[in-house]
Design a protein around this motif. Structure first.
Motif, PDB file in Angstrom:
ATOM      1  N   ALA A  39      45.579 -57.615 -11.908  1.00 40.20           N
ATOM      2  CA  ALA A  39      45.883 -57.088 -10.576  1.00 40.20           C
ATOM      3  C   ALA A  39      45.438 -58.055  -9.490  1.00 40.20           C
ATOM      4  O   ALA A  39      46.141 -58.235  -8.479  1.00 40.20           O
ATOM      5  N   LEU A  40      44.289 -58.686  -9.670  1.00 43.94           N
ATOM      6  CA  LEU A  40      43.829 -59.661  -8.685  1.00 43.94           C
ATOM      7  C   LEU A  40      44.755 -60.876  -8.632  1.00 43.94           C
ATOM      8  O   LEU A  40      45.053 -61.396  -7.546  1.00 43.94           O
ATOM      9  N   LYS A  41      45.227 -61.322  -9.778  1.00 46.92           N
ATOM     10  CA  LYS A  41      46.154 -62.455  -9.803  1.00 46.92           C
ATOM     11  C   LYS A  41      47.478 -62.090  -9.147  1.00 46.92           C
ATOM     12  O   LYS A  41      48.091 -62.903  -8.463  1.00 46.92           O
ATOM     13  N   ARG A  42      47.945 -60.863  -9.372  1.00 46.34           N
ATOM     14  CA  ARG A  42      49.194 -60.398  -8.781  1.00 46.34           C
ATOM     15  C   ARG A  42      49.125 -60.382  -7.250  1.00 46.34           C
ATOM     16  O   ARG A  42      50.138 -60.561  -6.575  1.00 46.34           O
ATOM     17  N   GLU A  43      47.929 -60.161  -6.720  1.00 41.52           N
ATOM     18  CA  GLU A  43      47.746 -60.161  -5.266  1.00 41.52           C
ATOM     19  C   GLU A  43      47.737 -61.570  -4.689  1.00 41.52           C
ATOM     20  O   GLU A  43      47.681 -61.733  -3.481  1.00 41.52           O
ATOM     21  N   LEU A  45      45.476 -64.116  -5.347  1.00 39.65           N
ATOM     22  CA  LEU A  45      44.176 -64.747  -5.143  1.00 39.65           C
ATOM     23  C   LEU A  45      44.039 -65.982  -6.031  1.00 39.65           C
ATOM     24  O   LEU A  45      44.578 -66.020  -7.140  1.00 39.65           O
ATOM     25  N   PRO A  46      43.314 -66.995  -5.566  1.00 38.45           N
ATOM     26  CA  PRO A  46      43.092 -68.190  -6.403  1.00 38.45           C
ATOM     27  C   PRO A  46      42.271 -67.849  -7.649  1.00 38.45           C
ATOM     28  O   PRO A  46      41.519 -66.884  -7.673  1.00 38.45           O
ATOM     29  N   GLU A  47      42.417 -68.675  -8.661  1.00 34.37           N
ATOM     30  CA  GLU A  47      41.780 -68.424  -9.960  1.00 34.37           C
ATOM     31  C   GLU A  47      40.263 -68.372  -9.864  1.00 34.37           C
ATOM     32  O   GLU A  47      39.629 -67.532 -10.500  1.00 34.37           O
ATOM     33  N   ASP A  48      39.660 -69.256  -9.073  1.00 35.58           N
ATOM     34  CA  ASP A  48      38.203 -69.247  -8.973  1.00 35.58           C
ATOM     35  C   ASP A  48      37.687 -67.985  -8.279  1.00 35.58           C
ATOM     36  O   ASP A  48      36.648 -67.447  -8.643  1.00 35.58           O
ATOM     37  N   VAL A  49      38.448 -67.477  -7.301  1.00 35.80           N
ATOM     38  CA  VAL A  49      38.065 -66.228  -6.636  1.00 35.80           C
ATOM     39  C   VAL A  49      38.200 -65.060  -7.605  1.00 35.80           C
ATOM     40  O   VAL A  49      37.345 -64.166  -7.644  1.00 35.80           O
ATOM     41  N   VAL A  50      39.258 -65.080  -8.403  1.00 37.59           N
ATOM     42  CA  VAL A  50      39.461 -64.023  -9.402  1.00 37.59           C
ATOM     43  C   VAL A  50      38.297 -64.012 -10.389  1.00 37.59           C
ATOM     44  O   VAL A  50      37.765 -62.943 -10.714  1.00 37.59           O
ATOM     45  N   ASP A  51      37.885 -65.172 -10.862  1.00 39.37           N
ATOM     46  CA  ASP A  51      36.768 -65.250 -11.809  1.00 39.37           C
ATOM     47  C   ASP A  51      35.483 -64.679 -11.220  1.00 39.37           C
ATOM     48  O   ASP A  51      34.769 -63.914 -11.870  1.00 39.37           O
ATOM     49  N   VAL A  52      35.211 -65.035  -9.972  1.00 36.87           N
ATOM     50  CA  VAL A  52      33.990 -64.542  -9.334  1.00 36.87           C
ATOM     51  C   VAL A  52      34.042 -63.027  -9.157  1.00 36.87           C
ATOM     52  O   VAL A  52      33.069 -62.313  -9.432  1.00 36.87           O
ATOM     53  N   LEU A  53      35.175 -62.515  -8.706  1.00 39.54           N
ATOM     54  CA  LEU A  53      35.298 -61.070  -8.490  1.00 39.54           C
ATOM     55  C   LEU A  53      35.207 -60.281  -9.791  1.00 39.54           C
ATOM     56  O   LEU A  53      34.583 -59.225  -9.841  1.00 39.54           O
ATOM     57  N   VAL A  54      35.838 -60.792 -10.838  1.00 38.98           N
ATOM     58  CA  VAL A  54      35.780 -60.094 -12.127  1.00 38.98           C
ATOM     59  C   VAL A  54      34.348 -60.056 -12.634  1.00 38.98           C
ATOM     60  O   VAL A  54      33.865 -59.012 -13.089  1.00 38.98           O
ATOM     61  N   GLU A  56      31.656 -60.254 -10.822  1.00 38.88           N
ATOM     62  CA  GLU A  56      30.820 -59.504  -9.893  1.00 38.88           C
ATOM     63  C   GLU A  56      31.012 -57.989 -10.032  1.00 38.88           C
ATOM     64  O   GLU A  56      30.057 -57.219  -9.964  1.00 38.88           O
ATOM     65  N   PHE A  57      32.252 -57.552 -10.225  1.00 40.38           N
ATOM     66  CA  PHE A  57      32.538 -56.123 -10.244  1.00 40.38           C
ATOM     67  C   PHE A  57      32.609 -55.507 -11.627  1.00 40.38           C
ATOM     68  O   PHE A  57      32.696 -54.297 -11.766  1.00 40.38           O
ATOM     69  N   PHE A  58      32.609 -56.335 -12.662  1.00 39.95           N
ATOM     70  CA  PHE A  58      32.685 -55.794 -14.023  1.00 39.95           C
ATOM     71  C   PHE A  58      31.332 -55.210 -14.419  1.00 39.95           C
ATOM     72  O   PHE A  58      30.298 -55.834 -14.242  1.00 39.95           O
ATOM     73  N   VAL A  59      31.362 -54.005 -14.917  1.00 38.10           N
ATOM     74  CA  VAL A  59      30.131 -53.337 -15.329  1.00 38.10           C
ATOM     75  C   VAL A  59      29.753 -53.841 -16.716  1.00 38.10           C
ATOM     76  O   VAL A  59      30.503 -53.669 -17.678  1.00 38.10           O
ATOM     77  N   GLU A  60      28.607 -54.461 -16.798  1.00 39.25           N
ATOM     78  CA  GLU A  60      28.121 -54.968 -18.082  1.00 39.25           C
ATOM     79  C   GLU A  60      27.396 -53.840 -18.802  1.00 39.25           C
ATOM     80  O   GLU A  60      26.482 -53.232 -18.257  1.00 39.25           O
ATOM     81  N   VAL A  61      27.810 -53.553 -20.014  1.00 37.08           N
ATOM     82  CA  VAL A  61      27.237 -52.458 -20.782  1.00 37.08           C
ATOM     83  C   VAL A  61      26.358 -53.038 -21.883  1.00 37.08           C
ATOM     84  O   VAL A  61      26.783 -53.934 -22.614  1.00 37.08           O
ATOM     85  N   ASP A  62      25.153 -52.527 -21.993  1.00 43.57           N
ATOM     86  CA  ASP A  62      24.247 -52.928 -23.065  1.00 43.57           C
ATOM     87  C   ASP A  62      24.570 -52.055 -24.281  1.00 43.57           C
ATOM     88  O   ASP A  62      24.075 -50.944 -24.413  1.00 43.57           O
ATOM     89  N   TRP A  63      25.460 -52.559 -25.140  1.00 41.13           N
ATOM     90  CA  TRP A  63      25.966 -51.757 -26.255  1.00 41.13           C
ATOM     91  C   TRP A  63      24.863 -51.354 -27.219  1.00 41.13           C
ATOM     92  O   TRP A  63      24.849 -50.238 -27.718  1.00 41.13           O
ATOM     93  N   LYS A  64      23.939 -52.257 -27.496  1.00 38.44           N
ATOM     94  CA  LYS A  64      22.876 -51.949 -28.456  1.00 38.44           C
ATOM     95  C   LYS A  64      22.013 -50.802 -27.957  1.00 38.44           C
ATOM     96  O   LYS A  64      21.694 -49.885 -28.707  1.00 38.44           O
TER      97      LYS A  64
END
Length: 73
Positions: A39-43, A45-54, A56-64
């Motif tokens: 969705a960010l790419k479709r809007e 946005l440059p690739e480096d901005v997409v990487d930073v946003l993903v 930054e906003f991705f919830v990291e889950v501690d699976w263990k």
């Protein structure tokens, strides 16, 4: 005989079911991350901005911690 049937039930029903549930959760989280990136790419946005946003906003889950906490409850 009861002990053997309990062990077989655990081995063939409960353990595979738990593993499939964990795999399903992981699959859903990864699918959401890919959809967010797309969705960010479709809007436009440059690739480096997409990487930073993903990252930054991705919830990291501690699976263990999530898995072992569930077993203790």
């Amino acid at each position: 005989m009861s002990l053997i049937s309990s062990l077989l039930k655990l081995l063939f029903f409960h353990i595979p079911r738990s593993l499939f549930q964990i795999a399903g959760i992981v699959r859903i989280v990864r699918r959401g991350r890919r959809a967010f990136r797309k969705a960010l790419k479709r809007e436009g946005l440059p690739e480096d901005v997409v990487d930073v946003l993903v990252e930054e906003f991705f919830v990291e889950v501690d699976w263990k911690e999530l898995i072992f906490r569930k077993e203790r409850d």
